[in-house]
Design a protein around this motif. Structure first.
Motif, PDB file in Angstrom:
ATOM      1  N   ASP A   1      75.225 107.569 122.348  1.00  0.00           N
ATOM      2  CA  ASP A   1      74.569 108.872 122.317  1.00  0.00           C
ATOM      3  C   ASP A   1      73.221 108.752 121.594  1.00  0.00           C
ATOM      4  O   ASP A   1      73.159 108.261 120.454  1.00  0.00           O
ATOM      5  CB  ASP A   1      75.471 109.877 121.597  1.00  0.00           C
ATOM      6  CG  ASP A   1      74.889 111.282 121.562  1.00  0.00           C
ATOM      7  OD1 ASP A   1      75.230 112.093 122.439  1.00  0.00           O
ATOM      8  OD2 ASP A   1      74.086 111.557 120.630  1.00  0.00           O
ATOM      9  N   ALA A   2      72.142 109.201 122.237  1.00  0.00           N
ATOM     10  CA  ALA A   2      70.793 108.942 121.720  1.00  0.00           C
ATOM     11  C   ALA A   2      70.570 109.541 120.343  1.00  0.00           C
ATOM     12  O   ALA A   2      69.994 108.902 119.455  1.00  0.00           O
ATOM     13  CB  ALA A   2      69.748 109.472 122.702  1.00  0.00           C
ATOM     14  N   VAL A   3      71.003 110.778 120.128  1.00  0.00           N
ATOM     15  CA  VAL A   3      70.802 111.421 118.831  1.00  0.00           C
ATOM     16  C   VAL A   3      71.658 110.749 117.758  1.00  0.00           C
ATOM     17  O   VAL A   3      71.190 110.461 116.654  1.00  0.00           O
ATOM     18  CB  VAL A   3      71.101 112.929 118.911  1.00  0.00           C
ATOM     19  CG1 VAL A   3      71.123 113.556 117.514  1.00  0.00           C
ATOM     20  CG2 VAL A   3      70.069 113.629 119.783  1.00  0.00           C
ATOM     21  N   ALA A   4      72.906 110.493 118.075  1.00  0.00           N
ATOM     22  CA  ALA A   4      73.792 109.854 117.101  1.00  0.00           C
ATOM     23  C   ALA A   4      73.279 108.465 116.724  1.00  0.00           C
ATOM     24  O   ALA A   4      73.297 108.083 115.548  1.00  0.00           O
ATOM     25  CB  ALA A   4      75.204 109.762 117.669  1.00  0.00           C
ATOM     26  N   VAL A   5      72.810 107.705 117.703  1.00  0.00           N
ATOM     27  CA  VAL A   5      72.254 106.375 117.422  1.00  0.00           C
ATOM     28  C   VAL A   5      71.056 106.491 116.486  1.00  0.00           C
ATOM     29  O   VAL A   5      70.922 105.723 115.518  1.00  0.00           O
ATOM     30  CB  VAL A   5      71.851 105.674 118.734  1.00  0.00           C
ATOM     31  CG1 VAL A   5      70.963 104.467 118.449  1.00  0.00           C
ATOM     32  CG2 VAL A   5      73.085 105.251 119.506  1.00  0.00           C
ATOM     33  N   ARG A   6      70.173 107.449 116.744  1.00  0.00           N
ATOM     34  CA  ARG A   6      68.992 107.612 115.901  1.00  0.00           C
ATOM     35  C   ARG A   6      69.378 107.962 114.472  1.00  0.00           C
ATOM     36  O   ARG A   6      68.802 107.440 113.506  1.00  0.00           O
ATOM     37  CB  ARG A   6      68.069 108.684 116.484  1.00  0.00           C
ATOM     38  CG  ARG A   6      66.760 108.803 115.711  1.00  0.00           C
ATOM     39  CD  ARG A   6      65.716 109.604 116.468  1.00  0.00           C
ATOM     40  NE  ARG A   6      66.022 111.022 116.527  1.00  0.00           N
ATOM     41  CZ  ARG A   6      66.425 111.673 117.619  1.00  0.00           C
ATOM     42  NH1 ARG A   6      66.562 111.019 118.771  1.00  0.00           N
ATOM     43  NH2 ARG A   6      66.673 112.968 117.592  1.00  0.00           N
TER      44      ARG A   6
ATOM     45  N   ALA B   1      63.373 119.395 122.197  1.00  0.00           N
ATOM     46  CA  ALA B   1      63.862 118.028 122.338  1.00  0.00           C
ATOM     47  C   ALA B   1      64.997 118.069 123.357  1.00  0.00           C
ATOM     48  O   ALA B   1      65.651 119.097 123.523  1.00  0.00           O
ATOM     49  CB  ALA B   1      64.365 117.488 121.006  1.00  0.00           C
ATOM     50  N   PRO B   2      65.251 116.966 124.039  1.00  0.00           N
ATOM     51  CA  PRO B   2      66.352 116.955 125.001  1.00  0.00           C
ATOM     52  C   PRO B   2      67.707 116.933 124.302  1.00  0.00           C
ATOM     53  O   PRO B   2      67.848 116.346 123.227  1.00  0.00           O
ATOM     54  CB  PRO B   2      66.120 115.657 125.778  1.00  0.00           C
ATOM     55  CG  PRO B   2      65.349 114.781 124.840  1.00  0.00           C
ATOM     56  CD  PRO B   2      64.483 115.702 124.038  1.00  0.00           C
ATOM     57  N   HIS B   3      68.676 117.608 124.886  1.00  0.00           N
ATOM     58  CA  HIS B   3      70.045 117.516 124.383  1.00  0.00           C
ATOM     59  C   HIS B   3      70.606 116.133 124.671  1.00  0.00           C
ATOM     60  O   HIS B   3      70.302 115.519 125.700  1.00  0.00           O
ATOM     61  CB  HIS B   3      70.945 118.553 125.070  1.00  0.00           C
ATOM     62  CG  HIS B   3      71.049 119.853 124.345  1.00  0.00           C
ATOM     63  ND1 HIS B   3      71.536 119.960 123.065  1.00  0.00           N
ATOM     64  CD2 HIS B   3      70.750 121.127 124.758  1.00  0.00           C
ATOM     65  CE1 HIS B   3      71.535 121.240 122.704  1.00  0.00           C
ATOM     66  NE2 HIS B   3      71.045 121.965 123.705  1.00  0.00           N
ATOM     67  N   SER B   4      71.419 115.646 123.759  1.00  0.00           N
ATOM     68  CA  SER B   4      72.285 114.507 124.044  1.00  0.00           C
ATOM     69  C   SER B   4      73.680 115.082 124.289  1.00  0.00           C
ATOM     70  O   SER B   4      73.925 116.272 124.012  1.00  0.00           O
ATOM     71  CB  SER B   4      72.315 113.539 122.858  1.00  0.00           C
ATOM     72  OG  SER B   4      73.068 114.088 121.785  1.00  0.00           O
ATOM     73  N   PRO B   5      74.617 114.292 124.792  1.00  0.00           N
ATOM     74  CA  PRO B   5      75.975 114.830 124.950  1.00  0.00           C
ATOM     75  C   PRO B   5      76.535 115.405 123.647  1.00  0.00           C
ATOM     76  O   PRO B   5      77.224 116.433 123.662  1.00  0.00           O
ATOM     77  CB  PRO B   5      76.778 113.608 125.414  1.00  0.00           C
ATOM     78  CG  PRO B   5      75.777 112.777 126.158  1.00  0.00           C
ATOM     79  CD  PRO B   5      74.495 112.937 125.374  1.00  0.00           C
ATOM     80  N   LEU B   6      76.223 114.775 122.535  1.00  0.00           N
ATOM     81  CA  LEU B   6      76.736 115.264 121.253  1.00  0.00           C
ATOM     82  C   LEU B   6      76.104 116.593 120.872  1.00  0.00           C
ATOM     83  O   LEU B   6      76.825 117.541 120.510  1.00  0.00           O
ATOM     84  CB  LEU B   6      76.491 114.233 120.153  1.00  0.00           C
ATOM     85  CG  LEU B   6      76.952 114.630 118.752  1.00  0.00           C
ATOM     86  CD1 LEU B   6      78.448 114.918 118.723  1.00  0.00           C
ATOM     87  CD2 LEU B   6      76.597 113.538 117.740  1.00  0.00           C
TER      88      LEU B   6
ATOM     89  N   ARG C   1      74.105 117.604 108.444  1.00  0.00           N
ATOM     90  CA  ARG C   1      72.938 118.492 108.424  1.00  0.00           C
ATOM     91  C   ARG C   1      71.891 118.047 109.439  1.00  0.00           C
ATOM     92  O   ARG C   1      71.326 118.877 110.173  1.00  0.00           O
ATOM     93  CB  ARG C   1      72.318 118.528 107.030  1.00  0.00           C
ATOM     94  CG  ARG C   1      71.100 119.455 106.917  1.00  0.00           C
ATOM     95  CD  ARG C   1      70.538 119.439 105.510  1.00  0.00           C
ATOM     96  NE  ARG C   1      70.113 118.097 105.129  1.00  0.00           N
ATOM     97  CZ  ARG C   1      69.871 117.717 103.871  1.00  0.00           C
ATOM     98  NH1 ARG C   1      70.041 118.581 102.884  1.00  0.00           N
ATOM     99  NH2 ARG C   1      69.472 116.487 103.602  1.00  0.00           N
ATOM    100  N   GLN C   2      71.621 116.747 109.493  1.00  0.00           N
ATOM    101  CA  GLN C   2      70.646 116.242 110.453  1.00  0.00           C
ATOM    102  C   GLN C   2      71.076 116.522 111.888  1.00  0.00           C
ATOM    103  O   GLN C   2      70.244 116.863 112.743  1.00  0.00           O
ATOM    104  CB  GLN C   2      70.441 114.736 110.256  1.00  0.00           C
ATOM    105  CG  GLN C   2      69.897 114.332 108.898  1.00  0.00           C
ATOM    106  CD  GLN C   2      68.543 114.939 108.589  1.00  0.00           C
ATOM    107  OE1 GLN C   2      68.428 115.871 107.793  1.00  0.00           O
ATOM    108  NE2 GLN C   2      67.519 114.434 109.247  1.00  0.00           N
ATOM    109  N   LEU C   3      72.349 116.392 112.155  1.00  0.00           N
ATOM    110  CA  LEU C   3      72.841 116.679 113.501  1.00  0.00           C
ATOM    111  C   LEU C   3      72.612 118.140 113.873  1.00  0.00           C
ATOM    112  O   LEU C   3      72.179 118.438 114.998  1.00  0.00           O
ATOM    113  CB  LEU C   3      74.332 116.348 113.601  1.00  0.00           C
ATOM    114  CG  LEU C   3      75.011 116.758 114.914  1.00  0.00           C
ATOM    115  CD1 LEU C   3      74.365 116.052 116.111  1.00  0.00           C
ATOM    116  CD2 LEU C   3      76.506 116.462 114.854  1.00  0.00           C
ATOM    117  N   LEU C   4      72.866 119.039 112.947  1.00  0.00           N
ATOM    118  CA  LEU C   4      72.664 120.460 113.243  1.00  0.00           C
ATOM    119  C   LEU C   4      71.176 120.767 113.435  1.00  0.00           C
ATOM    120  O   LEU C   4      70.812 121.595 114.285  1.00  0.00           O
ATOM    121  CB  LEU C   4      73.255 121.324 112.132  1.00  0.00           C
ATOM    122  CG  LEU C   4      74.778 121.246 111.995  1.00  0.00           C
ATOM    123  CD1 LEU C   4      75.266 122.188 110.911  1.00  0.00           C
ATOM    124  CD2 LEU C   4      75.479 121.547 113.314  1.00  0.00           C
TER     125      LEU C   4
END
Length: 291
Positions: free
Chosen positions: A217-222, A171-176, A157-160
């Motif tokens: 990946d910045a979003v995944a790491v966060r 926000a900037p896109h990450s590759p993911l 859910r957080q990823l979506l």
């Protein structure tokens, strides 16, 4: 027929299956049987399947159903949300002496055995628990809508949410997130998926997050750090002390080991046993006069 005056039974029931084990106290012999789903959200069906399971256990053990009913038992079932439901289940079972709980205490006792320590059970949902001198306390486990932080469903859910924010240019896109946005076509596709999805569906995205985080990946790491922070906060709230064991269980529990602080990561140990083992251990404590 020889009578067995010291029988303990543990039973672990969930939405897909149930298992029961019996220990002959004087012999130490263990006998097991398996049965169908026993989530008490289907109360009548769960009770019927538990009784069928106990009949099978008695047959396997070579004793009567009456002797099984005379055992001291701990029953851990999915769907037992409060003391009222636990009492209702206990009253419907044949045991003369039984404690009924949800499946969290049995999972914790099974993982830790007689050790003091904590369990972070992170799968589609999540909960964190600690055992101290045989007393178990649990945090979380409140379900997808209001809780289950760090879980697979929460990560998905957080990823979506992050992907929608990036799609809106906030926000900037990450590759993911770029890959997820492309997969669903646009924001509307993501919303359509979310509206028709269960927690299990959201959790299907979690392995991609774990993999992407390992590659930076910045979003995944966060997201992994946020989940790890929740786990650490829960352990602190539970009063985990220096030297106590931590078990990371469930499909995602081990994935968080790399994201916990070094003081915690170095204390992670493999679980000693299963929820069924935990139910047996709690039954033995009950038979000995413990909680």
């Amino acid at each position: 027929m020889k009578r067995h005056d010291s029988l303990t039974i543990g039973l672990d029931g969930g939405g897909t299956s149930s298992r029961a084990a019996l220990i002959f106290g004087f012999e130490g012999r263990r006998v097991e049987a398996a049965g169908g789903p026993a989530n008490v959200s289907d109360f009548g069906g769960a009770i019927a399947r538990i009784n069928d399971l106990l009949e099978r256990l008695a047959e396997t053990a070579g004793i009567s159903f009456g002797e099984v009913a005379g055992a001291t038992a701990h029953v851990g079932l999915a769907g037992v949300m409060d003391a009222a439901m636990a009492a209702r289940v206990a009253a419907a079972l044949p045991f003369k002496r039984v404690v009924v709980t949800d499946d969290q205490p049995t999972m914790i006792a099974g993982a830790l055995g007689d050790q003091d320590g904590a369990v972070a059970a992170i799968g589609t949902g999540s909960f964190i628990g600690r055992q101290t001198a045989g007393v178990i306390r649990v945090l979380g486990g409140w379900g997808f809508l209001l809780g289950d932080q760090a879980s697979g469903a929460w990560l998905g859910r957080q990823l979506l949410q992050e992907t929608l924010m990036a799609g809106d240019g906030m926000a900037p896109h990450s590759p993911l997130t770029a890959a997820i946005y492309k997969r669903f076509g646009n924001g509307s596709g993501i919303v359509a998926f979310a509206l028709s999805s269960s927690p299990v569906d959201f959790a299907t995205l979690a392995p991609e997050i774990v993999t992407a985080a390992k590659s930076g990946d910045a979003v995944a790491v966060r997201l992994m750090r946020e989940g790890a922070t929740y786990i650490e906060s829960a352990l602190t709230t539970l009063g985990l002390t220096e030297g106590e064991t931590i078990c990371m269980t469930g499909g995602l529990g081990p994935a968080y080991a790399d994201w916990l602080g070094p003081g915690l990561a170095s204390r992670i140990r493999a679980a000693e046993g299963t929820a069924l083992d935990g139910a047996l251990l709690l039954a033995a404590r009950l038979a000995e006069g413990g909680a």
